[in-house]
Design a protein around this motif. Structure first.
Motif, PDB file in Angstrom:
ATOM      1  N   ASN A  11     -32.414  47.275 -14.730  1.00 17.34           N
ATOM      2  CA  ASN A  11     -32.256  46.055 -13.953  1.00 17.34           C
ATOM      3  C   ASN A  11     -32.660  45.009 -15.111  1.00 17.34           C
ATOM      4  O   ASN A  11     -33.386  45.375 -16.051  1.00 17.34           O
ATOM      5  CB  ASN A  11     -33.153  45.808 -12.915  1.00 17.34           C
ATOM      6  CG  ASN A  11     -33.079  46.836 -11.722  1.00 17.34           C
ATOM      7  OD1 ASN A  11     -31.574  46.966 -11.351  1.00 17.34           O
ATOM      8  ND2 ASN A  11     -33.876  47.228 -11.008  1.00 17.34           N
ATOM      9  N   ASP A  12     -32.375  43.717 -14.912  1.00 16.34           N
ATOM     10  CA  ASP A  12     -32.859  42.469 -15.916  1.00 16.34           C
ATOM     11  C   ASP A  12     -34.361  42.292 -15.401  1.00 16.34           C
ATOM     12  O   ASP A  12     -34.945  42.874 -14.624  1.00 16.34           O
ATOM     13  CB  ASP A  12     -31.857  41.623 -15.595  1.00 16.34           C
ATOM     14  CG  ASP A  12     -31.799  40.811 -14.565  1.00 16.34           C
ATOM     15  OD1 ASP A  12     -32.382  40.985 -13.230  1.00 16.34           O
ATOM     16  OD2 ASP A  12     -30.810  39.767 -14.412  1.00 16.34           O
ATOM     17  N   ASP A 102     -36.867  47.761 -14.631  1.00 16.21           N
ATOM     18  CA  ASP A 102     -36.764  46.230 -14.910  1.00 16.21           C
ATOM     19  C   ASP A 102     -37.033  45.957 -16.302  1.00 16.21           C
ATOM     20  O   ASP A 102     -38.308  45.817 -16.778  1.00 16.21           O
ATOM     21  CB  ASP A 102     -37.550  45.394 -14.069  1.00 16.21           C
ATOM     22  CG  ASP A 102     -37.439  45.412 -12.716  1.00 16.21           C
ATOM     23  OD1 ASP A 102     -36.405  46.040 -12.248  1.00 16.21           O
ATOM     24  OD2 ASP A 102     -38.036  44.945 -11.736  1.00 16.21           O
ATOM     25  N   ASP A 103     -36.039  46.075 -17.125  1.00 17.84           N
ATOM     26  CA  ASP A 103     -35.903  45.519 -18.467  1.00 17.84           C
ATOM     27  C   ASP A 103     -36.630  44.106 -18.848  1.00 17.84           C
ATOM     28  O   ASP A 103     -36.219  43.115 -18.222  1.00 17.84           O
ATOM     29  CB  ASP A 103     -34.992  45.708 -19.251  1.00 17.84           C
ATOM     30  CG  ASP A 103     -34.593  45.570 -20.641  1.00 17.84           C
ATOM     31  OD1 ASP A 103     -35.580  46.629 -21.324  1.00 17.84           O
ATOM     32  OD2 ASP A 103     -34.273  44.737 -21.328  1.00 17.84           O
ATOM     33  N   LEU A 104     -37.764  43.868 -19.719  1.00 23.01           N
ATOM     34  CA  LEU A 104     -38.290  42.598 -20.121  1.00 23.01           C
ATOM     35  C   LEU A 104     -37.536  42.161 -21.494  1.00 23.01           C
ATOM     36  O   LEU A 104     -38.326  41.286 -21.995  1.00 23.01           O
ATOM     37  CB  LEU A 104     -39.782  42.809 -20.053  1.00 23.01           C
ATOM     38  CG  LEU A 104     -40.525  42.974 -18.861  1.00 23.01           C
ATOM     39  CD1 LEU A 104     -41.816  43.226 -18.595  1.00 23.01           C
ATOM     40  CD2 LEU A 104     -39.883  42.127 -17.687  1.00 23.01           C
ATOM     41  N   ALA A 105     -36.701  42.793 -21.920  1.00 21.93           N
ATOM     42  CA  ALA A 105     -35.574  42.108 -23.098  1.00 21.93           C
ATOM     43  C   ALA A 105     -36.617  42.766 -24.560  1.00 21.93           C
ATOM     44  O   ALA A 105     -35.896  43.014 -25.535  1.00 21.93           O
ATOM     45  CB  ALA A 105     -35.646  40.599 -23.191  1.00 21.93           C
ATOM     46  N   LEU A 106     -37.812  42.815 -24.668  1.00 19.91           N
ATOM     47  CA  LEU A 106     -38.628  43.237 -25.746  1.00 19.91           C
ATOM     48  C   LEU A 106     -38.385  44.682 -26.102  1.00 19.91           C
ATOM     49  O   LEU A 106     -38.573  45.488 -25.091  1.00 19.91           O
ATOM     50  CB  LEU A 106     -40.031  42.831 -25.740  1.00 19.91           C
ATOM     51  CG  LEU A 106     -41.164  42.961 -26.804  1.00 19.91           C
ATOM     52  CD1 LEU A 106     -40.421  42.030 -27.876  1.00 19.91           C
ATOM     53  CD2 LEU A 106     -42.332  42.690 -26.283  1.00 19.91           C
ATOM     54  N   ASP A 122     -37.376  36.859 -29.617  1.00 22.07           N
ATOM     55  CA  ASP A 122     -36.899  35.616 -28.978  1.00 22.07           C
ATOM     56  C   ASP A 122     -36.138  35.637 -27.354  1.00 22.07           C
ATOM     57  O   ASP A 122     -36.597  34.714 -26.887  1.00 22.07           O
ATOM     58  CB  ASP A 122     -35.482  34.876 -29.835  1.00 22.07           C
ATOM     59  CG  ASP A 122     -36.269  34.705 -31.212  1.00 22.07           C
ATOM     60  OD1 ASP A 122     -37.408  34.507 -31.418  1.00 22.07           O
ATOM     61  OD2 ASP A 122     -35.381  34.619 -32.175  1.00 22.07           O
ATOM     62  N   GLU A 123     -35.479  36.606 -27.219  1.00 18.57           N
ATOM     63  CA  GLU A 123     -35.109  36.799 -25.781  1.00 18.57           C
ATOM     64  C   GLU A 123     -36.214  36.986 -24.819  1.00 18.57           C
ATOM     65  O   GLU A 123     -36.195  36.424 -23.667  1.00 18.57           O
ATOM     66  CB  GLU A 123     -34.088  38.035 -25.687  1.00 18.57           C
ATOM     67  CG  GLU A 123     -32.861  38.036 -26.294  1.00 18.57           C
ATOM     68  CD  GLU A 123     -32.033  39.486 -26.193  1.00 18.57           C
ATOM     69  OE1 GLU A 123     -32.052  39.782 -25.277  1.00 18.57           O
ATOM     70  OE2 GLU A 123     -31.437  39.630 -27.393  1.00 18.57           O
ATOM     71  N   PHE A 124     -37.357  37.874 -25.187  1.00 17.82           N
ATOM     72  CA  PHE A 124     -38.398  37.891 -24.527  1.00 17.82           C
ATOM     73  C   PHE A 124     -39.163  36.579 -24.177  1.00 17.82           C
ATOM     74  O   PHE A 124     -39.322  36.204 -23.002  1.00 17.82           O
ATOM     75  CB  PHE A 124     -39.441  38.969 -25.304  1.00 17.82           C
ATOM     76  CG  PHE A 124     -40.730  39.126 -24.383  1.00 17.82           C
ATOM     77  CD1 PHE A 124     -40.797  39.571 -23.196  1.00 17.82           C
ATOM     78  CD2 PHE A 124     -41.976  38.494 -24.907  1.00 17.82           C
ATOM     79  CE1 PHE A 124     -41.891  39.980 -22.521  1.00 17.82           C
ATOM     80  CE2 PHE A 124     -43.016  38.606 -24.177  1.00 17.82           C
ATOM     81  CZ  PHE A 124     -43.183  39.226 -23.196  1.00 17.82           C
ATOM     82  N   ALA A 125     -39.279  35.838 -25.119  1.00 23.26           N
ATOM     83  CA  ALA A 125     -39.946  34.594 -25.193  1.00 23.26           C
ATOM     84  C   ALA A 125     -39.099  33.675 -24.194  1.00 23.26           C
ATOM     85  O   ALA A 125     -39.914  32.736 -23.635  1.00 23.26           O
ATOM     86  CB  ALA A 125     -40.160  33.902 -26.642  1.00 23.26           C
TER      87      ALA A 125
END
Length: 170
Positions: A11-12, A102-106, A122-125
């Motif tokens: 998941n996002d 649930d993926d947090l981009a980092l 940057d995506e995480f931020a």
């Protein structure tokens, strides 16, 4: 050893499904599951740090009590080890036949020699996360880096380049 099929639902950050795939359970504990899956994207994915090839074998660990998962990756053609990919996620929800993450981009890539590349900062931020979630994600990244530095499992297979099979110096 168990060989039951299991579905992984990625998941996002908001809990919306973005990808799913099937693997087979290798081992299971009270708060974790280890599975084997194949990279099943339609095409190979080339990045500056690694090439993910269709059919690559992944041995994956998901945890209900940790803010990350870890994938050990093996080449589709000859099975050689190609590194670890670590996703910073909320703790996984583990069910008998499914894993939800649930993926947090980092992310973090660890090369076979232990070199670390932190990815997608940057995506995480840019994600709309509360401070508690951001802090937990940063602690997870720090923990993964400590595990690599200590050569703790599953990073205990790290070998300097001159000790890896097939490595030659001149």
């Amino acid at each position: 050893m168990t060989t039951a099929a299991i579905t992984v639902i990625k998941n996002d950050h908001a809990g919306h499904e973005v990808w799913r795939y099937t693997g087979r359970v290798l081992a299971r504990g009270a708060t974790w599951v280890q599975l084997e899956a194949r990279f099943n994207r339609p095409h190979d994915v080339q990045t500056p740090y690694h090439t993910f090839r269709r059919g690559d074998r992944f041995v994956e660990w998901f945890y209900a009590d940790r803010w990350y998962n870890i994938f050990a990756m093996y080449d589709a053609d000859d099975g050689h080890f190609t590194g670890w990919y670590c996703n910073i996620t909320r703790p996984a929800r583990l069910e008998e036949d499914a894993v939800y993450a649930d993926d947090l981009a980092l992310d973090m890539f660890v090369a076979p020699d232990g070199a670390i590349t932190v990815l997608d900062e940057d995506e995480f931020a840019a994600l709309p996360l509360d401070e508690a979630t951001r802090a937990a994600a940063q602690r997870a990244l720090d923990e993964l880096q400590r595990l690599v530095a200590a050569r703790a499992a599953p990073f205990d297979a790290i070998q300097p380049p001159d000790q890896r099979p097939g490595w030659h110096t001149q």
